[in-house]
Write a protein that holds these residues in place. Structure first.
Motif, PDB file in Angstrom:
ATOM      1  N   ALA A 110       4.043   5.794  14.112  1.00 30.55           N
ATOM      2  CA  ALA A 110       3.187   5.248  13.048  1.00 30.55           C
ATOM      3  C   ALA A 110       4.037   4.907  11.818  1.00 30.55           C
ATOM      4  N   VAL A 111       5.029   5.736  11.513  1.00 30.01           N
ATOM      5  CA  VAL A 111       5.929   5.448  10.386  1.00 30.01           C
ATOM      6  C   VAL A 111       6.697   4.165  10.664  1.00 30.01           C
ATOM      7  N   CYS A 112       7.179   4.022  11.901  1.00 28.93           N
ATOM      8  CA  CYS A 112       7.912   2.817  12.287  1.00 28.93           C
ATOM      9  C   CYS A 112       7.030   1.583  12.142  1.00 28.93           C
ATOM     10  N   ASN A 113       5.760   1.687  12.567  1.00 28.99           N
ATOM     11  CA  ASN A 113       4.815   0.561  12.441  1.00 28.99           C
ATOM     12  C   ASN A 113       4.536   0.234  10.975  1.00 28.99           C
ATOM     13  N   LEU A 114       4.359   1.286  10.156  1.00 26.86           N
ATOM     14  CA  LEU A 114       4.133   1.068   8.718  1.00 26.86           C
ATOM     15  C   LEU A 114       5.329   0.349   8.084  1.00 26.86           C
ATOM     16  N   ARG A 115       6.503   0.781   8.469  1.00 29.02           N
ATOM     17  CA  ARG A 115       7.718   0.162   7.935  1.00 29.02           C
ATOM     18  C   ARG A 115       7.792  -1.304   8.332  1.00 29.02           C
ATOM     19  N   GLN A 116       7.502  -1.612   9.598  1.00 35.14           N
ATOM     20  CA  GLN A 116       7.552  -3.001  10.075  1.00 35.14           C
ATOM     21  C   GLN A 116       6.529  -3.873   9.341  1.00 35.14           C
ATOM     22  N   ARG A 117       5.309  -3.359   9.181  1.00 39.19           N
ATOM     23  CA  ARG A 117       4.274  -4.132   8.468  1.00 39.19           C
ATOM     24  C   ARG A 117       4.673  -4.315   6.995  1.00 39.19           C
TER      25      ARG A 117
ATOM     26  N   PRO B 128       0.850  -1.194   0.000  1.00 37.77           N
ATOM     27  CA  PRO B 128       0.000   0.000   0.000  1.00 37.77           C
ATOM     28  C   PRO B 128       0.890   1.251   0.000  1.00 37.77           C
ATOM     29  N   ALA B 129       0.345   2.377  -0.431  1.00 35.07           N
ATOM     30  CA  ALA B 129       1.125   3.598  -0.656  1.00 35.07           C
ATOM     31  C   ALA B 129       1.900   4.040   0.578  1.00 35.07           C
ATOM     32  N   LYS B 130       1.264   4.106   1.754  1.00 39.16           N
ATOM     33  CA  LYS B 130       1.950   4.604   2.953  1.00 39.16           C
ATOM     34  C   LYS B 130       3.052   3.649   3.400  1.00 39.16           C
ATOM     35  N   GLN B 131       2.801   2.347   3.327  1.00 40.60           N
ATOM     36  CA  GLN B 131       3.833   1.379   3.695  1.00 40.60           C
ATOM     37  C   GLN B 131       5.021   1.489   2.724  1.00 40.60           C
ATOM     38  N   ARG B 132       4.725   1.659   1.433  1.00 37.90           N
ATOM     39  CA  ARG B 132       5.777   1.788   0.434  1.00 37.90           C
ATOM     40  C   ARG B 132       6.641   3.014   0.720  1.00 37.90           C
ATOM     41  N   VAL B 133       6.004   4.146   1.036  1.00 44.88           N
ATOM     42  CA  VAL B 133       6.751   5.362   1.340  1.00 44.88           C
ATOM     43  C   VAL B 133       7.605   5.154   2.577  1.00 44.88           C
ATOM     44  N   ALA B 134       7.037   4.533   3.610  1.00 41.91           N
ATOM     45  CA  ALA B 134       7.774   4.312   4.859  1.00 41.91           C
ATOM     46  C   ALA B 134       9.002   3.421   4.621  1.00 41.91           C
TER      47      ALA B 134
END
Length: 192
Positions: free
Chosen positions: A175-182, A145-151
């Motif tokens: 939240a950025v750290c969580n997006l990156r981990q997911r 997803p877009a936000k995970q990709r950016v992170a």
């Protein structure tokens, strides 16, 4: 029996093999003459084969009603078959890289073969495998997803700080750290 009669007999269905063998016997010297020329020495066997093939094709395609004598017709076919082989081989030779170095002016380099100048410390298998791995990772990142990709891209590949990415996305650093981990978990799952 003269050549034209032999050719007629060879082109016919009956007793053609004996007539064809006699024609080949008579033109053995001609085929060897053109196949043993100095400029085709590297491909002499192929030149012989091309010469004999030209003789066989000449027997099949000869038409005595054209007024051309068979001996001249065969000689022309053999000559140009060998010449065309030489031209094909010459084009191939010109496209090949030289195996030995030379002309550089440096005596040490002139005594080194071209193959020795290639980088031998690189593992080609590893390079190819890494190339495939990079492509697979890029495809997996593309499915995020877009936000995970950016992170993932900004924090890991572009070395951006979490706070900078958080400001771009309008979310907290956690939240950025969580997006990156997911995102990383999802990439890992894709690559299995």
């Amino acid at each position: 029996m003269n050549l034209e009669q032999l050719v007629n007999k060879a082109q016919g269905r009956q007793d053609g093999e004996d007539a064809f063998a006699e024609i080949c016997r008579r033109f053995t010297g001609l085929v060897k003459k053109y196949a043993n020329q100095p400029h085709v020495a590297a491909v002499r066997e192929e030149a012989l084969a091309e010469g004999w093939l030209a003789v066989a094709e000449a027997v099949q395609s000869y038409d005595q009603h054209t007024g051309v004598r068979f001996a001249g017709f065969v000689e022309s076919r053999v000559k140009y078959a060998v010449w065309n082989l030489f031209k094909r081989e010459r084009r191939r030779w010109q496209q090949e890289l030289p195996v030995s170095g030379g002309g550089s002016g440096d005596e040490e380099r002139e005594n080194t073969s071209w193959l020795e100048t290639l980088a031998d410390d690189q593992n080609v298998e590893e390079l190819v495998e890494n190339s495939f791995t990079v492509k697979a990772v890029q495809q997996a990142i593309g499915t995020l997803p877009a936000k995970q990709r950016v992170a993932v891209v900004r924090t890991l590949l572009e070395d951006a700080r979490l706070s900078d990415v958080a400001a771009e996305l309008g979310i907290s650093s956690q939240a950025v750290c969580n997006l990156r981990q997911r995102g990383l978990a999802r990439i890992k799952k894709e690559l299995r």
